[in-house]
Design a protein around this motif. Structure first.
Motif, short mmCIF file in Angstrom:
data_model
loop_
_atom_site.label_atom_id
_atom_site.label_comp_id
_atom_site.label_asym_id
_atom_site.label_seq_id
_atom_site.Cartn_x
_atom_site.Cartn_y
_atom_site.Cartn_z
N GLU A 42 -5.11 -0.97 -8.14
CA GLU A 42 -6.55 -1.35 -7.97
C GLU A 42 -6.26 -2.27 -6.81
O GLU A 42 -7.24 -2.25 -5.87
N MET A 43 -5.48 -3.21 -6.78
CA MET A 43 -5.25 -4.10 -5.57
C MET A 43 -4.94 -3.41 -4.33
O MET A 43 -5.50 -3.67 -3.27
N LEU A 44 -3.91 -2.44 -4.56
CA LEU A 44 -3.55 -1.64 -3.16
C LEU A 44 -4.79 -0.87 -2.62
O LEU A 44 -4.64 -0.89 -1.50
N THR A 45 -5.64 -0.34 -3.52
CA THR A 45 -6.61 0.49 -3.20
C THR A 45 -7.90 -0.53 -2.31
O THR A 45 -8.32 -0.19 -1.23
N ASP A 46 -7.97 -1.90 -2.95
CA ASP A 46 -8.70 -2.57 -2.05
C ASP A 46 -8.37 -3.00 -0.82
O ASP A 46 -9.04 -3.25 0.24
N ILE A 47 -6.80 -3.09 -0.78
CA ILE A 47 -6.37 -3.74 0.53
C ILE A 47 -6.35 -2.48 1.49
O ILE A 47 -6.61 -2.55 2.86
N GLU A 48 -6.08 -1.29 1.29
CA GLU A 48 -6.18 -0.06 2.12
C GLU A 48 -7.55 0.00 2.51
O GLU A 48 -7.81 0.35 3.73
N LEU A 49 -8.50 0.08 1.81
CA LEU A 49 -9.95 0.27 2.24
C LEU A 49 -10.35 -0.83 3.38
O LEU A 49 -10.87 -0.65 4.17
N GLY A 50 -9.89 -2.13 2.86
CA GLY A 50 -10.20 -3.37 3.55
C GLY A 50 -9.37 -3.40 4.94
O GLY A 50 -10.00 -3.34 6.13
#
Length: 381
Positions: free
Chosen positions: A289-297
């Motif tokens: 979940e955190m990695l997805t937020d980071i990649e989108l950001g």
């Protein structure tokens, strides 16, 4: 991932900067946190190596390079620690007011020493009773012959203790309507008569970054220290806040990336109930979940940086990035500390410091609530 705005030259520059920071910053950062101050010697070393104000013209001591080099500097400083935000403020928030609105004489007087680190800068907007509402600041400056007489107080000033040049937002006309047309910008130099520093403020986080109160009591400021035109200060501030908020977004993104990586390393080495923590499904889901937020950001942020470097108006989207990426960073700090378990609450683990440092990014450069107000206005609500 590759970035839209970076070339091979930027990556060579990044490698050089990392090598410098590995020698001059990482080994000393914990001590700076204890000392509650980054030594001036570090500023001078940054200047000596060309890591201060690289985008200003060579005439004034810079390298005249594109803003991508500043992005690299901001990213690498954040990797060391959020307390180095004062260097970013100097390079990319305060100095640009001089380069954009200053006279030739002002540039020649101040910029060379800004590039060497001999001049540390600060910007003084916030007052004890006024934060985001800049049109209602109370600090006044009255022209008296060849000088302005400056009176008022400022607070939460980054680089407040060490600063040599302070860009002060003040009212040169307190009766004009609308009020924002009375705001002007003055440079106050460290030895100005009537200028003093109040308390060095004790903060929850950003311990090594000096923050202070500033006091102006019949402070004498030469009229040639006016930046731009009288009454245009509010407009100048609004024009430059786009870059300031972009810097905050960059810092939040890097902090998120750093916190996640240190947490992945930790959960892959920590054993509980006979297996490493990374093998638990809950841990895996949280990491994903955190990695997805980071990649989108990161994708959103990189496009914004590229657009900003092309001179596009990104006020709405940079407001989105500022609030969203700082909110994400705060949430990631909380999740990462939780995944560290009890050790996450111990000072010897970096996540504890990151957990303290990141929340203020949701407040400075305009609170996240202000960001949402700006977005709502710009989309016609």
């Amino acid at each position: 991932m590759s970035h839209l705005y970076l070339t091979k030259d930027h990556e060579i520059f990044r490698a050089s900067l990392r090598k410098f920071l590995e020698k001059e910053a990482y080994p000393f950062y914990d001590q700076w946190e204890e000392d509650r101050m980054i030594p001036r010697s570090f500023w001078l070393k940054m200047g000596e190596q060309g890591f201060l104000c690289p985008d200003i013209d060579e005439t004034y001591g810079g390298s005249g390079v594109d803003w991508g080099f500043s992005v690299v500097i901001n990213e690498e400083l954040e990797r060391v620690g959020s307390g180095l935000v004062g260097v970013s403020l100097h390079n990319d928030i305060v100095v640009p007011y001089i380069t954009s609105y200053g006279t030739e004489d002002q540039k020649l007087r101040w910029l060379p020493k800004c590039a060497t680190g001999e001049n540390i800068t600060a910007i003084a907007m916030t007052e004890p009773g006024t934060g985001s509402d800049l049109a209602n600041i109370k600090t006044t400056a009255k022209l008296d012959g060849d000088n302005y007489i400056l009176n008022g107080q400022k607070t939460f000033i980054t680089n407040g203790i060490q600063s040599d040049l302070i860009l002060v937002a003040c009212k040169t006309d307190s009766v004009v309507v609308p009020k924002h047309k009375g705001v002007s910008l003055l440079i106050v130099e460290r030895d100005a008569i009537g200028f003093s520093r109040g308390r060095k403020l004790n903060k929850i986080g950003l311990h090594c970054q000096d923050t202070a109160e500033l006091i102006f009591e019949d402070c004498i400021v030469p009229k040639e220290n006016l930046i731009g035109e009288e009454g245009k200060g509010f407009l100048y501030l609004m024009e430059k806040l786009q870059q300031e908020r972009l810097l905050v977004a960059i810092g939040a993104q890097i902090a998120s990336e750093v916190m996640l990586q240190m947490t992945i390393d930790y959960v892959k080495s920590r054993e509980v109930f006979g297996q490493v923590v990374s093998k638990f499904q809950n841990t895996q889901f949280k990491i994903v979940e955190m990695l997805t937020d980071i990649e989108l950001g990161r994708s959103f942020l990189d496009q914004l940086i590229a657009d900003h470097m092309e001179g596009k108006d990104i006020v709405t989207k940079v407001s989105m990035a500022k609030w969203k990426l700082t909110d994400i960073a705060k949430n990631i700090a909380d999740e990462c500390l939780q995944l560290h378990g009890g050790y996450g609450y111990m000072e010897e683990y970096e996540i504890a410091r990151r957990y303290r440092d990141i929340p203020v990014a949701r407040i400075y450069a305009g609170t996240n609530e202000i960001m949402k107000t700006i977005i709502a206005k710009n989309i016609g609500l």
